[in-house]
Design an enzyme around this catalytic site. Sequence first.
Site, PDB file in Angstrom:
ATOM      1  N   ARG A  73      11.527  -0.607  -5.651  1.00 57.98           N
ATOM      2  CA  ARG A  73      10.530   0.231  -6.333  1.00 57.98           C
ATOM      3  C   ARG A  73      10.253  -0.303  -7.730  1.00 57.98           C
ATOM      4  NH1 ARG A  73       8.139   1.137  -2.688  1.00 57.98           N
ATOM      5  NH2 ARG A  73       9.642  -0.198  -1.690  1.00 57.98           N
ATOM      6  N   LYS A 117       1.054  -4.291   1.540  1.00 61.80           N
ATOM      7  CA  LYS A 117       0.707  -3.701   2.831  1.00 61.80           C
ATOM      8  C   LYS A 117      -0.236  -2.505   2.662  1.00 61.80           C
ATOM      9  CE  LYS A 117       4.993  -2.926   3.993  1.00 61.80           C
ATOM     10  NZ  LYS A 117       5.639  -3.524   2.800  1.00 61.80           N
ATOM     11  N   THR A 118       0.131  -1.609   1.765  1.00 63.94           N
ATOM     12  CA  THR A 118      -0.701  -0.422   1.556  1.00 63.94           C
ATOM     13  C   THR A 118      -2.058  -0.843   0.988  1.00 63.94           C
ATOM     14  OG1 THR A 118       1.280   0.887   1.201  1.00 63.94           O
ATOM     15  CG2 THR A 118      -0.780   1.829   0.424  1.00 63.94           C
ATOM     16  N   GLN A 175      12.761  -1.228   5.687  1.00 61.03           N
ATOM     17  CA  GLN A 175      12.606   0.023   4.948  1.00 61.03           C
ATOM     18  C   GLN A 175      12.627   1.236   5.867  1.00 61.03           C
ATOM     19  OE1 GLN A 175       9.846   0.058   1.485  1.00 61.03           O
ATOM     20  NE2 GLN A 175       9.251  -1.947   2.214  1.00 61.03           N
ATOM     21  N   ASP A 216       0.120   3.461   7.973  1.00 64.68           N
ATOM     22  CA  ASP A 216       1.039   2.941   6.936  1.00 64.68           C
ATOM     23  C   ASP A 216       2.476   3.351   7.288  1.00 64.68           C
ATOM     24  OD1 ASP A 216       1.902   1.651   4.678  1.00 64.68           O
ATOM     25  OD2 ASP A 216       0.923   2.979   3.244  1.00 64.68           O
ATOM     26  N   GLU A 217       3.467   2.635   6.769  1.00 61.98           N
ATOM     27  CA  GLU A 217       4.891   2.958   6.972  1.00 61.98           C
ATOM     28  C   GLU A 217       5.213   3.122   8.462  1.00 61.98           C
ATOM     29  OE1 GLU A 217       6.887   3.019   4.375  1.00 61.98           O
ATOM     30  OE2 GLU A 217       5.698   3.590   2.621  1.00 61.98           O
TER      31      GLU A 217
END
Length: 764
Positions: free
Chosen positions: A622, A58-59, A276, A245-246
């Site tokens: 992660r 995504k990032t 998340q 983002d996020e």
Amino acid sequence: MSDPFELGDPEPASAPAAASLRPASPPRYLLDLNDTQRQAVEAIDGPVLVLAGAGTGKTRVLITRLAHILLSAKARPWEVMAVTFTNKAAREMKERVAGLLGQPVEGWWVGTFHALAARMLRANAEVVGLKPNFTILDTDDQLRLIKQLLDAHGIDDKKWPPRVLSGILQRWKDRGLTPDKVSPAEGSDAAGGRALELYADYQARLRALNAADFGDLMLHCLTLFQSDPAALARYQRQFRYLLVDEYQDTNVAQYLWLRLLAQGHRNICCVGDDDQSIYSWRGAEVGNILRFEADFPGAQIIRLERNYRSTPHILGAASGLIAHNTGRLGKTLWTDVGSGEKVRVRGVWDGEEEARVVGEEIEAAQRGGLRLSQMAILVRAGFQTREFEERLITLGIPYRVIGGARFYERQEIRDAIAYLRVVVQPDDDLAFERIVNTPRRGLGPAALQTMHRLARDRQIPLTAAAGRLAETEDMTPKSRKTLGSLLADFERWRGLVPVMSQSDLAAMVLDESGYTGMWQQDRSVEAPGRLENLKELVSALDEFESLGGFLEHVSLVMENDEASDGDKVSLMTLHGSKGLEFDLVFLPGWEEGLFPHQRALDEGGVGGLEEERRLAYVGLTRARQRAEISFAASRRIYNQWQAALPSRFIDELPAEHIERVAAPGLAGYQSQRPMVSDSVFSGGGWSGGGGRRRAVTIDAASWHAEERPSAADRFQVGERVFHQKFGYGRILDVDGNKLEIAFEKAGNKKVMDSFVQSATPGPS
Ligand code: ATP
Ligand code: MG
């Protein structure tokens, strides 16, 4: 012709430029994407939501999209805004965009919500009653200001500590509510029904001071857009493209801000993952992501399913875990990263062993060629870093604490150490000065100045000067009395050094001085964490021979703190790890009450539990190559050992993706679940709540090579036994694998049978 990437005034452009940057052949950066990612990058016009699991790029899509917009001459740099959450993420985004474009990106609208809103506000400060050079207040200034207002309103700041009020105002700001928009009903219960009035006064004071707090940055922008439609229209024209983002962690104010800005060109691309969402306690609304289609009709929803980060076992473990949450959108994730190792779940005896094992694993990985910067230890609560920091220092492994201070540098730890320093060494002026008025006891700057003057004059230490002042008339009778009793307390504590354990003494000093009480009364979000840190400190003290030995250790630890930028292990909270990735990730402390954290359960119920589970999902995802979960069977709280139970999340990990290992001391450790009534993390003042407790079942057969008989077969009520930590005692009750024992030294405890041996010589 001027460089198209040069930043002029952020004037809206009427036509796209930068055609000269158009690459000749299919750009390389698009070839580095899979088809769906490429689709998300190339769907430049109109609203786009990329809703996808962890590690799906995504990032990467967002960054490539930014480059693509510029390189295909759809907009000029100042016409694109890219928003992200943390400074670290913003820095990385800038570096990666600069890398793709081969251009520095300074001055572009790429940054955190705070940074971008502040920039907007400075350009329009007058509209909201500020001057362009307004100050952004830090937390301390903010609290001082609130305290003044409480005094002015005659509200008792013991009952309504400034931090509590500051939290309430912050939540209103997170929701985009100016004082006139808060419903009176909502404002009625805090600060004796005067919270709303205080809010209005606080905002007026800030304006008079030409200042804004962090929450104001976004809030004032909303006011600006409302009261100056022309300004809003200018920004709407300027920002041809918005990238976020996020997105799952935006709060209401940020959401409204984005939505207003996007109404111009409607080219907004948000990326996020509902699984998340971990900041609801800071006002984040996962609903924002779910509402996207309704807000932007005709939005393209793109789902990425291929995970590029993690091995199948890591992904399988994480997906299996998060599947236990209800009300999620649900996603499929796959990877073709090589199979890799299973997620290791390790039972250890206690925190010390946990840190030792992690230290060994780090050294082994390093020998295997892995860089330290590719390893991270992710903890649930800040206090957990201490044991790892100590271990890493002992091993000489460099580390950094991301998003917070090292354990011994935290405010409350420094304060507590200052108390202990004065106990051991009355001439320690710096330490005395630090705590003489912490907690506040009416010995403010004026009193301190008088002490300093005398100390300088007579060339004596501050405490000696204070002692003399307490007996003369140079200070007000009230200050003299307070000072006299503080000095007498120190004298008394000093006398107890030879006869008390360090832990007991430190607990006593912190309690009697009012220091613990200060944080107990503080109802801010950070206060419970600070209390946990203090408990951790007190517990740790008994590991040292003497108080002096401990203080010596601390100064050595602090000295270790070189500022070099070299290769280091990262230590951080799970919250701080969002968006990051590491080859090897350690996830310690998976115990009921610690993770899921008791406070989250007590305050958030099922919702709280699900947020904890998302946090576990964030932690696991992660990891690129290896994830190592651990839980301890006992934790020391103050100088008491208490039994802990493995986290329910461990049960929820699919068996085929995990490998269970028990440390040598735990061979035969049975986790056939008793209800343990004195779980470390519930009750006893630890989390403030009696707490929900539940039985956890671990498949004992898969855990152990050999089955052991149940406790009832091996032990009898009345039998004398020996426990590895608590010593000798007599069995009061046997319940499954749980024994209730009256220990000779430690009192009554419920413990696992696996840690208990018969103390009477038996037939075998
Ligand atoms: P998170 O949900 O954790 O924020 P994310 O969806 O933002 O994750 P990224 O950080 O963008 O994922 O990507 C995860 C990793 O996968 C990164 O190392 C990234 O470089 C890599 N990656 C993403 N897409 C590709 C691709 N098409 N080819 C190779 N590597 C990729
Ligand atoms: Mg990301």
